[in-house]
Scaffold this active site. Structure first.
Site, PDB file in Angstrom:
ATOM      1  N   HIS A  97      -5.183  -1.824  -2.832  1.00  0.00           N
ATOM      2  CA  HIS A  97      -4.107  -2.075  -3.784  1.00  0.00           C
ATOM      3  C   HIS A  97      -4.218  -3.502  -4.298  1.00  0.00           C
ATOM      4  CE1 HIS A  97      -0.292  -2.726  -5.605  1.00  0.00           C
ATOM      5  NE2 HIS A  97       0.175  -3.444  -4.594  1.00  0.00           N
TER       6      HIS A  97
ATOM      7  N   CYS B 173       4.166   0.841  -3.997  1.00  0.00           N
ATOM      8  CA  CYS B 173       2.745   0.594  -4.277  1.00  0.00           C
ATOM      9  C   CYS B 173       1.802   1.492  -3.476  1.00  0.00           C
ATOM     10  CB  CYS B 173       2.411  -0.871  -4.029  1.00  0.00           C
ATOM     11  SG  CYS B 173       3.309  -2.000  -5.110  1.00  0.00           S
TER      12      CYS B 173
ATOM     13  N   ASN C 258      -0.788  -6.761 -10.776  1.00  0.00           N
ATOM     14  CA  ASN C 258      -0.367  -5.762  -9.792  1.00  0.00           C
ATOM     15  C   ASN C 258       0.398  -4.672 -10.541  1.00  0.00           C
ATOM     16  OD1 ASN C 258       1.033  -4.260  -7.861  1.00  0.00           O
ATOM     17  ND2 ASN C 258       1.477  -6.021  -6.563  1.00  0.00           N
TER      18      ASN C 258
END
Length: 334
Positions: free
Chosen positions: A255, A113, A285
């Site tokens: 994020h 990520c 996500n």
């Protein structure tokens, strides 16, 4: 004056299939729309249809970013992903070829990520050294391909998507110039965010993997604390290197891991909730695509405007983390 990497174009791509919480909950015992929303802040996410690969989403985002920048060629293509089309070869050369950029340097960045921030830093290095004048950086993931849909702790969180930016060589003090970076890692956390099967460690272990080892797993409670602390520390470092205070930030874009993480992180940094942009409710996500998707959506909505000071930060498997800053420039809309 040294060469800086300047953001000049942006684009994103989501697969057309939107998956609601209700649809997911129907297949997972003990789950519900309310359960998912209250723990993640997510209402829906997008999943790729059969026959769609990570490279396809990356190409869609890359095309839009190139059009936004008014560019038809670049000197390098970087694809940040944890879900490449194949273990070998890298996905970036195929993406470059599909974009009509055959012969261009192209490689993958594997930092889960945090991959997009690592990709930005890598591109900035290529530009600073004169190796490249223009770089296309793409974050793309299809997490639906590695999710166990019966595991409510992970299946409700992740979605598929891609986002991309074009960077060009420019001056450090112009709008769009990426500021100082802070990057870090801690391999002691490798088992807390992982896919256990498929790599050399499993293949050379002499043991057959458990079927669930082929799917993504995450120790959510332990990861929560690490994510907040690492992104907070990294953000403070990047701000300090840029000579900014937290009060100078117009938009804080982290994020999009989990709404609770985003709220706690804003509190840690003393940044007001209204200055913390989030699109997690609509896309979930999206791993390496998370930051460029959020930037593109914020820009398209008019929330993010030229002159705004932006703080970017991410945390991912590895563990990895990273942050940077920039003043938002004028960008052409694709």
């Amino acid at each position: 004056m040294s060469r800086a990497a300047v953001l000049t174009g942006i684009g994103s791509c989501l697969p057309p299939r939107a998956v609601s919480n209700a649809e997911l909950a129907a297949a997972v015992e003990g789950s519900s729309d309310e359960w998912i929303r209250s723990r993640t802040g997510i209402a829906r996410r997008h999943f790729a249809d059969p026959g769609t690969a990570t490279s396809d989403l990356a190409v869609g985002a890359g095309q839009r970013a190139l059009k936004s920048a008014g560019e038809s060629s670049v000197d390098a293509v970087l694809v940040a992903t944890a879900t490449p089309d194949r273990p070998c070869p890298a996905t970036a050369p195929l993406v470059a070829s599909k974009l009509g950029l055959g012969g261009t340097a192209a490689y993958d960045v594997a930092a889960v990520c945090t991959g997009f921030v690592y990709g930005l830093a890598t591109a900035a290095g290529l530009i600073a050294t004169g190796t490249a004048d223009r770089v296309l950086v793409i974050g793309a993931d299809t997490y639906s391909s590695i999710l166990d849909m019966t595991d409510r702790s992970t299946s409700a969180i992740f979605g598929d998507g891609a986002g991309a930016v074009v960077l060009r060589a420019g001056e450090p003090d112009e709008p769009g110039a990426l500021g100082p970076f802070d990057l870090g890692s801690d391999g002691e956390g490798c088992d807390l965010i992982t896919v256990r099967a498929g790599g050399s460690a499993q293949r050379l272990s002499g043991r057959d993997p458990d079927p669930k080892d082929h799917y993504f797993s995450m120790a959510g409670k332990e990861v929560f604390w690490h994510a907040v602390q690492r992104m907070a520390e990294s953000s403070r470092t990047a701000l300090g290197r840029a000579g900014w205070q937290h009060t100078d930030v117009d938009w804080f874009i982290a994020h999009q891991a989990n709404e609770r993480i985003l709220h706690r992180l804003s509190d840690e940094l003393g940044i007001a909730p209204e200055r913390a942009y989030s699109n997690i409710a609509e896309v979930g996500n999206t791993a390496a695509a998370s930051l460029p998707l959020a930037l593109d959506h914020a820009s398209a909505s008019g929330a993010l405007r030229p002159g705004h000071r932006v703080l970017l930060t991410a945390f991912g498997g590895g563990f990895t983390w990273g942050s940077t800053v920039l003043t938002w420039p004028e960008t052409g809309r694709a």
